[in-house]
Write an enzyme that holds these catalytic residues in place. Sequence first.
Site: not given
Length: 201
Positions: A12, A152
């Site tokens: 991320d 996600d």
Amino acid sequence: MLNCGADWLHMDIMDGHFVPNLTIGAPVIESLRKHTKAYLDCHLMVTNPLDYVDPFGKAGASGFTFHVEVSKENWQELVQRIKSKGMRPGVALKPGTPIEEVYPLVESENPVEMVLVMTVEPGFGGQKFMPEMMDKVRALRKKYPSLDIEVDGGLGPSTIDMAASAGANCIVAGSSVFGAPKPAHVISHLRKSVEESQQNI
């Protein structure tokens, strides 16, 4: 994680602007690449994804997923640049963004190769899974039977069946895996749910 059965490592990347958090950048990807041949699935929660294509390509990123909310003007150029650097392009959307906004990117002559449906607000780990986002996954799977659809946010043993049965085939799990006493068991559970659901599609 790879020894525990993970296929990809999901990174991320946040710029402190598109989302309030600031996280890893290209130097970390570059350092990590020296130690693994794994698929590095980079999710860029950033305002100017074009600025990151060259550094991430050079660092050894495998996939480059940008957000549709910040790329309405230049996604064609973005996809082209990502592919030219040897990375696989993907597009992500926040919970409040209608799924129709990614259709042109999937149907383009030079398409993205994955759609990431956020099942929490991007920016912070450990949030609660939003089951209503599964309608987006179902719509995508119905429209594009062979597309890679990633989910996600809040994925774990208690939510995986909802995501898998909706048609998601790439699962990002953070807290549920890293916080587990036996991460390999969690990964195995997630994989089994996806594999069983795919047989039923």
